[in-house]
Design a protein around this motif. Structure first.
Motif, mmCIF file in Angstrom:
data_model
loop_
_atom_site.group_PDB
_atom_site.id
_atom_site.type_symbol
_atom_site.label_atom_id
_atom_site.label_comp_id
_atom_site.label_asym_id
_atom_site.label_seq_id
_atom_site.Cartn_x
_atom_site.Cartn_y
_atom_site.Cartn_z
ATOM 1 N N LEU A 141 0.872 -1.169 0.000
ATOM 2 C CA LEU A 141 0.000 0.000 0.000
ATOM 3 C C LEU A 141 0.912 1.223 0.000
ATOM 4 O O LEU A 141 1.812 1.311 0.838
ATOM 5 C CB LEU A 141 -0.841 0.031 1.282
ATOM 6 N N GLU A 142 0.694 2.148 -0.908
ATOM 7 C CA GLU A 142 1.549 3.337 -0.926
ATOM 8 C C GLU A 142 0.992 4.415 0.001
ATOM 9 O O GLU A 142 -0.219 4.646 0.046
ATOM 10 C CB GLU A 142 1.669 3.870 -2.362
ATOM 11 N N THR A 143 1.892 5.051 0.746
ATOM 12 C CA THR A 143 1.494 6.207 1.564
ATOM 13 C C THR A 143 1.137 7.347 0.609
ATOM 14 O O THR A 143 1.859 7.616 -0.342
ATOM 15 C CB THR A 143 2.651 6.680 2.467
ATOM 16 N N LEU A 175 6.681 3.578 1.336
ATOM 17 C CA LEU A 175 6.663 4.967 1.799
ATOM 18 C C LEU A 175 7.193 5.886 0.704
ATOM 19 O O LEU A 175 8.309 5.713 0.228
ATOM 20 C CB LEU A 175 7.507 5.090 3.079
ATOM 21 N N ASP A 176 6.352 6.823 0.275
ATOM 22 C CA ASP A 176 6.754 7.811 -0.725
ATOM 23 C C ASP A 176 7.138 9.090 0.029
ATOM 24 O O ASP A 176 6.306 9.677 0.737
ATOM 25 C CB ASP A 176 5.571 8.046 -1.683
ATOM 26 N N THR A 177 8.392 9.514 -0.135
ATOM 27 C CA THR A 177 8.887 10.652 0.661
ATOM 28 C C THR A 177 8.116 11.944 0.360
ATOM 29 O O THR A 177 7.810 12.708 1.278
ATOM 30 C CB THR A 177 10.387 10.893 0.408
ATOM 31 N N CYS A 178 7.794 12.172 -0.911
ATOM 32 C CA CYS A 178 7.021 13.377 -1.255
ATOM 33 C C CYS A 178 5.639 13.306 -0.621
ATOM 34 O O CYS A 178 5.150 14.269 -0.038
ATOM 35 C CB CYS A 178 6.917 13.527 -2.773
ATOM 36 N N HIS A 179 5.029 12.126 -0.698
ATOM 37 C CA HIS A 179 3.662 11.990 -0.187
ATOM 38 C C HIS A 179 3.589 12.148 1.332
ATOM 39 O O HIS A 179 2.693 12.830 1.840
ATOM 40 C CB HIS A 179 3.074 10.627 -0.584
ATOM 41 N N VAL A 180 4.516 11.519 2.068
ATOM 42 C CA VAL A 180 4.425 11.645 3.538
ATOM 43 C C VAL A 180 4.729 13.078 3.976
ATOM 44 O O VAL A 180 4.120 13.594 4.922
ATOM 45 C CB VAL A 180 5.301 10.633 4.324
ATOM 46 N N ILE A 210 10.746 2.181 -0.581
ATOM 47 C CA ILE A 210 10.693 3.644 -0.467
ATOM 48 C C ILE A 210 10.687 4.273 -1.857
ATOM 49 O O ILE A 210 11.496 3.904 -2.716
ATOM 50 C CB ILE A 210 11.945 4.197 0.285
ATOM 51 N N HIS A 211 9.774 5.212 -2.080
ATOM 52 C CA HIS A 211 9.826 6.055 -3.268
ATOM 53 C C HIS A 211 10.562 7.330 -2.884
ATOM 54 O O HIS A 211 10.145 8.033 -1.963
ATOM 55 C CB HIS A 211 8.417 6.429 -3.734
ATOM 56 N N LEU A 212 11.659 7.619 -3.587
ATOM 57 C CA LEU A 212 12.454 8.812 -3.286
ATOM 58 C C LEU A 212 12.041 9.948 -4.213
ATOM 59 O O LEU A 212 12.356 9.931 -5.408
ATOM 60 C CB LEU A 212 13.942 8.533 -3.504
ATOM 61 N N ASN A 213 11.331 10.914 -3.680
ATOM 62 C CA ASN A 213 10.932 12.081 -4.462
ATOM 63 C C ASN A 213 11.070 13.326 -3.609
ATOM 64 O O ASN A 213 10.608 13.331 -2.463
ATOM 65 C CB ASN A 213 9.450 11.971 -4.869
ATOM 66 N N ASP A 214 11.678 14.367 -4.153
ATOM 67 C CA ASP A 214 11.611 15.652 -3.466
ATOM 68 C C ASP A 214 10.226 16.223 -3.740
ATOM 69 O O ASP A 214 9.470 15.667 -4.557
ATOM 70 C CB ASP A 214 12.737 16.576 -3.962
ATOM 71 N N ARG A 225 3.212 16.916 -5.750
ATOM 72 C CA ARG A 225 3.990 17.352 -6.908
ATOM 73 C C ARG A 225 5.448 16.993 -6.660
ATOM 74 O O ARG A 225 6.100 17.588 -5.808
ATOM 75 C CB ARG A 225 3.846 18.874 -7.126
ATOM 76 N N HIS A 226 5.920 15.997 -7.384
ATOM 77 C CA HIS A 226 7.300 15.526 -7.185
ATOM 78 C C HIS A 226 8.298 16.544 -7.740
ATOM 79 O O HIS A 226 8.023 17.204 -8.734
ATOM 80 C CB HIS A 226 7.527 14.188 -7.895
ATOM 81 N N GLU A 227 9.465 16.595 -7.111
ATOM 82 C CA GLU A 227 10.549 17.450 -7.604
ATOM 83 C C GLU A 227 11.830 16.623 -7.663
ATOM 84 O O GLU A 227 11.921 15.549 -7.050
ATOM 85 C CB GLU A 227 10.713 18.662 -6.668
ATOM 86 N N LEU A 255 13.445 6.095 -7.484
ATOM 87 C CA LEU A 255 13.227 7.498 -7.838
ATOM 88 C C LEU A 255 12.008 7.608 -8.738
ATOM 89 O O LEU A 255 11.861 6.829 -9.689
ATOM 90 C CB LEU A 255 14.447 8.047 -8.579
ATOM 91 N N GLU A 256 11.142 8.570 -8.438
ATOM 92 C CA GLU A 256 10.007 8.896 -9.326
ATOM 93 C C GLU A 256 10.020 10.397 -9.568
ATOM 94 O O GLU A 256 8.987 11.062 -9.547
ATOM 95 C CB GLU A 256 8.684 8.524 -8.666
ATOM 96 N N THR A 257 11.228 10.910 -9.719
ATOM 97 C CA THR A 257 11.410 12.349 -9.883
ATOM 98 C C THR A 257 11.182 12.729 -11.339
ATOM 99 O O THR A 257 11.303 11.883 -12.223
ATOM 100 C CB THR A 257 12.839 12.716 -9.457
#
Ligand code: FE
Ligand code: FE
Ligand code: ZN
Length: 280
Positions: A141-143, A175-180, A210-214, A225-227, A255-257
């Protein structure tokens, strides 16, 4: 050694993704199981899968993550849309049975004003029925950022989903960093506290990717909005802390940047270099 990769286009098959991953310095990758906007998936090319598996073994590519189309809504109001989500996900699981070790990530869905409780029940119903079909794949399940009526805006909502699934042995969280960060969890100033909160709400053992997105937006914006890494509100230092954290560094990172392959290659090299420096 960190498992680090990016979201790759799956249109040319698995072997091509494996080659692309290697070319950008990745040792894992994520891909969409089908075109997110198109309904039908191309028939799985078993020769391509076999060629990929051999290539992956040879080059140490592992921990790959299949992402369900983000257009699916397991808790839609319309029962045809819910059935469509269920049937698509069942079909994805059948295909993933050919790729040992691949995990399957999906967005829990949007309750579209039916209320979070109703939404969560629909999602659990779908997961329970998929389990009844029998499968070996770990489902994540994605955050979520909490945009609109998204389920998964808090760790507690994900806990509620997991609690209502009868057999949750193959259920985890990505865990998606942008989303949390969008959801108000301050991974920049207090990563340890966020992980503690995750552990108390869900159990850290459920955290499997982990999804790494700024993020283009500040803490708690609920915008999704990913960066690019280091160019948003989260910042490079936080990503170095994440990929080197003792509780996280064994997990696969994707990465999903907003990047092309060259951009991914630069981000992977940057993160690897900073992580090595940090751990030295
Ligand atoms: Fe996603
Ligand atoms: Fe994500
Ligand atoms: Zn997102």
């Amino acid at each position: 050694m960190i498992y680090l990769g990016a979201h790759l286009s799956s249109s040319k098959g698995f072997y091509k993704m494996g080659r692309a991953a290697m070319a950008i310095g990745a040792n894992t990758f994520q891909f969409f199981t089908r075109n997110p906007r198109g309904a039908k998936a191309k028939q799985l090319d078993l020769a391509d899968v076999e060629q990929y598996l051999e290539f992956a073994k040879e080059h140490g590519i592992a921990q790959i993550l299949a992402h369900a189309p983000y257009t699916l809504n397991a808790c839609a109001k319309d029962c045809d849309l819910r059935r469509f989500a269920y049937e698509t996900m069942c079909d994805d699981l059948k295909r993933l049975a050919h790729i040992p070790g691949a995990m399957y990530n999906f967005h829990p869905g949007s309750h579209v004003k039916q209320g979070a409780q109703a939404g969560i029940s629909y999602i659990c119903d779908l997961l329970n029925r998929m389990n009844e079909q029998g499968h070996e794949t770990t489902i994540l399940l994605e955050t979520m950022a909490g945009k609109g009526t998204e389920i998964g805006r808090s760790f507690e909502e994900l806990r509620a989903v997991i609690d209502q699934v009868e057999d949750s042995r193959r259920l985890g969280v990505c865990l998606d960093t942008c989303h949390v960060f969008d959801g108000g969890y301050d991974i920049v100033n207090d990563l340890d506290a966020v992980l503690k909160e995750f552990d108390q709400a869900i159990g850290i053992k459920r955290l499997m990717a982990i999804h790494l997105n700024d993020s283009k937006n500040p803490l708690g914006s609920h915008k999704d909005r990913h960066e690019k890494i280091g160019e948003g509100e989260i910042g490079l230092a936080a990503f170095v802390s994440i990929v080197t954290h003792p509780k996280l560094r064994q997990l696969p990172f994707y990465l999903e940047t907003p990047n092309d392959l060259d951009g991914y290659q630069r981000e992977i090299a940057l993160l690897r270099e900073k992580a090595e420096h940090e751990e030295a």
